[in-house]
Scaffold this motif. Structure first.
Motif, PDB file in Angstrom:
ATOM      1  N   ARG A  74      39.830  14.244 -32.515  1.00 42.37           N
ATOM      2  CA  ARG A  74      38.662  14.900 -32.349  1.00 42.37           C
ATOM      3  C   ARG A  74      38.125  15.385 -33.953  1.00 42.37           C
ATOM      4  NH1 ARG A  74      37.404  16.274 -27.278  1.00 42.37           N
ATOM      5  NH2 ARG A  74      39.140  16.123 -25.790  1.00 42.37           N
ATOM      6  N   ARG A 124      41.276   7.255 -29.331  1.00 40.60           N
ATOM      7  CA  ARG A 124      40.010   7.412 -28.785  1.00 40.60           C
ATOM      8  C   ARG A 124      39.563   8.516 -29.869  1.00 40.60           C
ATOM      9  NH1 ARG A 124      37.525  10.897 -25.008  1.00 40.60           N
ATOM     10  NH2 ARG A 124      39.410  12.168 -24.410  1.00 40.60           N
ATOM     11  N   ILE A 163      44.166  10.826 -29.197  1.00 40.62           N
ATOM     12  CA  ILE A 163      42.843  11.046 -29.426  1.00 40.62           C
ATOM     13  C   ILE A 163      42.561  11.757 -30.633  1.00 40.62           C
ATOM     14  CG2 ILE A 163      43.367  13.121 -28.185  1.00 40.62           C
ATOM     15  CD1 ILE A 163      40.180  13.107 -27.158  1.00 40.62           C
ATOM     16  N   GLY A 212      35.222  16.987 -36.210  1.00 40.20           N
ATOM     17  CA  GLY A 212      33.857  17.877 -36.314  1.00 40.20           C
ATOM     18  C   GLY A 212      33.000  17.570 -37.569  1.00 40.20           C
ATOM     19  N   TYR A 235      40.083  23.208 -31.886  1.00 40.09           N
ATOM     20  CA  TYR A 235      39.079  22.407 -31.158  1.00 40.09           C
ATOM     21  C   TYR A 235      39.140  21.138 -31.600  1.00 40.09           C
ATOM     22  CZ  TYR A 235      34.908  21.129 -28.738  1.00 40.09           C
ATOM     23  OH  TYR A 235      33.929  20.408 -27.947  1.00 40.09           O
ATOM     24  N   VAL A 236      39.142  20.856 -32.877  1.00 41.65           N
ATOM     25  CA  VAL A 236      39.160  19.751 -33.660  1.00 41.65           C
ATOM     26  C   VAL A 236      40.273  19.544 -34.564  1.00 41.65           C
ATOM     27  CG1 VAL A 236      36.657  19.469 -33.522  1.00 41.65           C
ATOM     28  CG2 VAL A 236      37.549  20.277 -35.703  1.00 41.65           C
ATOM     29  N   GLN A 237      40.731  18.390 -34.814  1.00 41.00           N
ATOM     30  CA  GLN A 237      41.798  18.037 -35.440  1.00 41.00           C
ATOM     31  C   GLN A 237      41.308  18.027 -36.968  1.00 41.00           C
ATOM     32  OE1 GLN A 237      42.207  15.268 -32.434  1.00 41.00           O
ATOM     33  NE2 GLN A 237      44.261  14.808 -33.257  1.00 41.00           N
ATOM     34  N   ALA A 275      36.483  11.259 -30.665  1.00 41.08           N
ATOM     35  CA  ALA A 275      35.565  12.148 -30.246  1.00 41.08           C
ATOM     36  C   ALA A 275      34.778  13.158 -31.283  1.00 41.08           C
ATOM     37  CB  ALA A 275      36.320  13.270 -29.196  1.00 41.08           C
ATOM     38  N   LEU A 276      33.724  12.781 -31.635  1.00 35.01           N
ATOM     39  CA  LEU A 276      32.745  13.503 -32.729  1.00 35.01           C
ATOM     40  C   LEU A 276      31.838  14.403 -32.250  1.00 35.01           C
ATOM     41  CD1 LEU A 276      33.629  10.098 -33.467  1.00 35.01           C
ATOM     42  CD2 LEU A 276      32.780  11.040 -35.517  1.00 35.01           C
ATOM     43  N   GLU A 277      31.691  15.380 -32.742  1.00 37.38           N
ATOM     44  CA  GLU A 277      30.863  16.455 -32.708  1.00 37.38           C
ATOM     45  C   GLU A 277      30.117  17.080 -34.043  1.00 37.38           C
ATOM     46  OE1 GLU A 277      30.470  20.556 -30.094  1.00 37.38           O
ATOM     47  OE2 GLU A 277      32.101  19.219 -29.871  1.00 37.38           O
TER      48      GLU A 277
END
Length: 306
Positions: free
Chosen positions: A94, A121, A92, A96, A140-142, A123-125
């Motif tokens: 992640r 996978r 995954i 930001g 929290y994000v890579q 996961a974007l924010e």
């Protein structure tokens, strides 16, 4: 029970011939015989009946064969999954990002990354700049796409991926919409829509400082928290706002983006990560456009973003 012993057992159970089985597992025949004997000793059963003419599975050997095949399949799968993860092919990621990253920087990179690494996978924010930096610091994000400059952070690596000029978004019906360019000083009497200082202190102060350098204090009519909100207010005729050039891609109907004449307002965006990047992050960064390396977070000249 060693996997190499099980591989030798399965080879012999399927070949029922020591010579062929030994070739299949790349062993000399005596070494294969030694492994089979060691397995039988460990299990305290005879797995094969053998004489000079034939090799036959015993009842115990037949019972072990199915489980041995399954165990070897699982072991091979575990090895492949580990190697795949090591290559960054699974897992995954992640991310930001501040809003401008999604205008035209991230979409093409995401498309190519998805095509090349379908097992990862995403996961974007969307975040404000400070939130994105803190999200990297807390893991929290890579990876985060942020606006420079940022506060120096130990072990935080940064690479610049985009630098672009800032434009002025104006209502379609305004006199400014027909201009080829607008001088910053001409905005002294315009209602300005800015990102709230409580949300993006550096960005807010940067725009105010640039206006002051042009000889006026901006008349701030509205403060918002996102670019699309600012553009919506511009489309409603409630004022003008600053947008990066790529913001033209998301400008709403009723909004015209006009260059700023003689102004040096720019958005400088960077990718940021903490520590040594893993394979997934390296694979993603390899697809990002890199304008220059900036591997420390010492402060630079302030730049703008929305």
């Amino acid at each position: 029970m060693e996997l190499r012993h099980l591989r030798s057992f399965v080879a012999l159970a399927e070949e029922l011939h020591f010579g062929r089985a030994a070739q299949r597992v790349f062993l000399a025949q005596p070494a294969l015989s030694k492994q089979i004997s060691a397995l039988e000793k460990e299990l305290a059963v005879s797995l094969f009946e053998r004489d000079k003419r034939q090799v036959v599975l015993t009842t115990a050997g037949a019972a072990l064969l199915e489980d041995a095949r399954r165990l070897l399949t699982q072991a091979d799968g575990a090895v492949e999954r580990a190697r795949s993860a090591g290559r960054g092919a699974t897992g995954i990621l992640r991310i930001g990002f501040i809003a401008p990253a999604l205008y035209d920087l991230l979409p093409p990179v995401l498309r190519v990354f998805r095509a090349r690494h379908p097992g990862v996978r995403l996961a974007l924010e969307e975040m404000h700049n400070t939130e994105a930096v803190n999200a990297v610091r807390s893991r929290y994000v890579q990876l985060a796409f942020v606006r420079l400059p940022i506060e120096p952070v130990s072990e935080l690596s940064v690479v610049t991926v985009r630098s672009e000029p800032v434009m002025l978004a104006v209502p379609e019906g305004s006199a400014l919409a027909a201009r080829e360019a607008v001088d910053l000083a001409e905005l002294a009497d315009e209602d300005m829509i800015l990102i709230a200082r409580s949300q993006e202190q550096e960005l807010h102060d940067y725009y105010v400082t640039q206006c002051a350098a042009a000889g006026f204090s901006p008349r701030i009519s509205h403060e918002v928290d996102r670019t699309h909100v600012a553009l919506g207010l511009v489309a409603s005729g409630l004022g003008v706002c600053f947008v990066p050039r790529s913001g033209r891609r998301v400008a709403q109907p009723g909004v015209v983006c006009v260059p700023l004449a003689g102004a040096s307002l720019r958005l400088t965006m960077a990718a940021a990560w903490l520590g040594e990047p893993d394979s997934i992050v390296r694979n993603f960064l390899a697809l990002c456009p890199v304008e220059r390396q900036h591997l420390s977070t010492t402060r630079a000249t302030p730049v703008a973003s929305l």
